[in-house]
Design an enzyme around this catalytic site. Structure first.
Site, PDB file in Angstrom:
ATOM      1  N   GLU A  85      41.841  30.023  40.426  1.00 44.36           N
ATOM      2  CA  GLU A  85      42.106  28.730  40.076  1.00 44.36           C
ATOM      3  C   GLU A  85      41.378  28.334  38.361  1.00 44.36           C
ATOM      4  O   GLU A  85      40.508  29.013  38.352  1.00 44.36           O
ATOM      5  CB  GLU A  85      41.630  27.567  40.990  1.00 44.36           C
ATOM      6  N   ASP A 113      49.283  25.421  37.961  1.00 43.14           N
ATOM      7  CA  ASP A 113      48.022  25.301  37.259  1.00 43.14           C
ATOM      8  C   ASP A 113      47.698  26.512  36.430  1.00 43.14           C
ATOM      9  O   ASP A 113      46.552  26.735  35.711  1.00 43.14           O
ATOM     10  CB  ASP A 113      46.986  24.818  38.243  1.00 43.14           C
ATOM     11  N   HIS A 121      47.179  29.494  37.434  1.00 46.12           N
ATOM     12  CA  HIS A 121      46.444  30.612  38.003  1.00 46.12           C
ATOM     13  C   HIS A 121      47.400  31.932  38.457  1.00 46.12           C
ATOM     14  O   HIS A 121      48.476  31.956  38.545  1.00 46.12           O
ATOM     15  CB  HIS A 121      46.062  30.086  39.579  1.00 46.12           C
ATOM     16  N   ASP A 152      46.136  38.175  47.727  1.00 46.19           N
ATOM     17  CA  ASP A 152      45.324  37.164  48.427  1.00 46.19           C
ATOM     18  C   ASP A 152      45.607  36.752  49.881  1.00 46.19           C
ATOM     19  O   ASP A 152      46.751  37.174  50.418  1.00 46.19           O
ATOM     20  CB  ASP A 152      45.415  35.884  47.646  1.00 46.19           C
TER      21      ASP A 152
END
Ligand code: PGA
Length: 277
Positions: free
Chosen positions: A143, A136, A138, A67
Site C-alpha cells: 500500500e 491506489d 499498489h 499475497d
C-alpha cells in the site's frame, strides 16, 4: 520500461499468456510469480486453453503467489488460495508441492514470511512475475507508504483497497484488514515483471506508475527501477499516458525489426489489424 498498449482486455491477456509460453518453451522448470484480482483472470483462461491444446506444460513449473488475506483459510471462497485453484491450478498440471500461496492462517507471521522468502530463493528466484495494479497504485498489497525495499511481511490494507475489494464479499465489514504480501524489494528481484492493467479505473495509477516520479506513495512506480518490466495495458487503462503514441510506435517498429520470433509472439497475441496499424 516497455509499454505495450493492447486494443482490449482479451488482447492484453493473450499477450501476457504468450510471454509465459515463450518462457516455458525456453525454460520448462521456470518459476512463475502469480497475481490474483480480476485483471489476470483472462491470462489464466488463456493459459488453461493453451494447456488443453497441449501447447504448454506445467509439470516442472514452480509458482509463488504475491499475497493472501490474513484470517482466511485456504478453502474460503474469497481466499487467494481458492481463487488460484478455481482460476488456474485445478485446470493445469502444476504439481501440488510446487504451488506456494502465502498462508492466511499462520500465527507466526514473521517466521512464515522469512520462510516464504527463503523458498523463493531456494527455487532459484522468480522468472516472470505477473502483477496487477491497485486503484491506489499498489503492487501486491504494498500500500502507499510501503518501503520500496520491503520484503514479504504482514501489511495493513488501506480503506481504498478494502472498498475496492468489498465487491467480492457480502459486506465491506467482511473484507480482511490485513494481508501477507511479497514486498516491493521481493518483486523487484523477479527477472521479468509483467504489469497488467485494464479499464478506465486504472488510467490514473497506470500513468502515475509508468510516467510519474518513483515514490512509495505509488508502489508500482518502483518498477521504473527494474531492468526488465513490460507493462501491458488496454486502451482504456492507457488513456492518461502522455507518451502513448511513442509506445505504439516503438511496439510497431519492434515487431518489424525483431524478426520471426517477435512476430510469432505478437501474432499469437494481437489481432492482425492492430499489427498492421
Ligand atoms: P484487480 O486488482 O485486478 O481486481 O483490479 C488489482 C490489484 O489490486 O492489484
Amino acid at each position: 520500461m516497455e509499454v505495450i498498449i493492447a486494443p482490449d482486455y482479451a488482447s492484453m491477456s493473450r499477450l501476457a499468456a504468450a510471454m509465459v509460453v515463450d518462457l516455458l518453451n525456453a525454460k520448462p522448470n521456470a518459476v512463475l510469480g502469480l497475481a490474483t484480482g480480476s485483471t489476470p483472470i483472462g491470462t489464466y483462461q488463456e493459459l488453461v486453453a493453451l494447456y488443453r491444446a497441449r501447447k504448454i506444460d506445467f509439470a516442472r513449473v514452480t509458482t509463488f503467489n504475491l499475497d493472501e488475506y490474513v484470517g482466511l483459510p485456504v478453502d474460503h471462497p474469497q481466499s487467494y488460495s481458492h481463487f488460484m485453484r478455481t482460476n488456474l491450478f485445478n485446470h493445469i498440471n502444476v504439481p501440488e508441492r510446487a504451488i506456494h500461496v502465502p498462508s492466511g492462517t499462520t500465527t507466526n507471521h514473521a517466521a512464515f514470511c522469512d520462510w516464504y522468502e527463503e523458498e523463493i530463493k531456494a527455487a532459484g528466484g522468480i522468472d516472470i512475475q505477473l502483477l496487477g495494479i491497485g486503484g491506489d497504485g499498489h503492487i501486491a498489497f504494498n500500500e502507499p507508504g510501503s518501503s520500496l525495499g520491503s520484503r514479504t511481511r504482514l501489511k495493513t490494507l488501506t480503506q481504498q483497497t478494502i472498498d475496492d475489494n468489498a465487491r467480492f464479499f457480502d459486506t465491506a465489514a467482511e473484507v480482511p484488514r490485513f494481508a501477507i504480501t511479497m514486498g516491493v524489494g521481493t518483486i523487484l528481484e523477479a527477472r521479468h515483471c509483467i504489469l497488467l492493467a485494464s479499464g478506465e479505473g486504472k488510467a490514473l495509477p497506470v500513468a502515475q506508475a509508468i510516467e510519474g516520479p518513483v515514490t512509495s506513495m505509488v508502489t508500482a512506480s518502483a518498477l521504473q527501477l527494474h531492468p526488465r518490466t513490460t507493462a501491458i495495458v488496454d486502451e482504456a487503462a492507457a488513456a492518461r499516458l502522455k507518451l502513448r503514441e511513442y509506445y505504439r510506435w516503438v511496439h510497431r517498429h519492434k515487431a518489424q525489426s525483431q524478426g520471426p520470433h517477435f512476430l510469432r509472439t505478437a501474432e499469437a497475441s494481437l489481432p492482425r489489424d492492430h499489427l498492421a496499424e
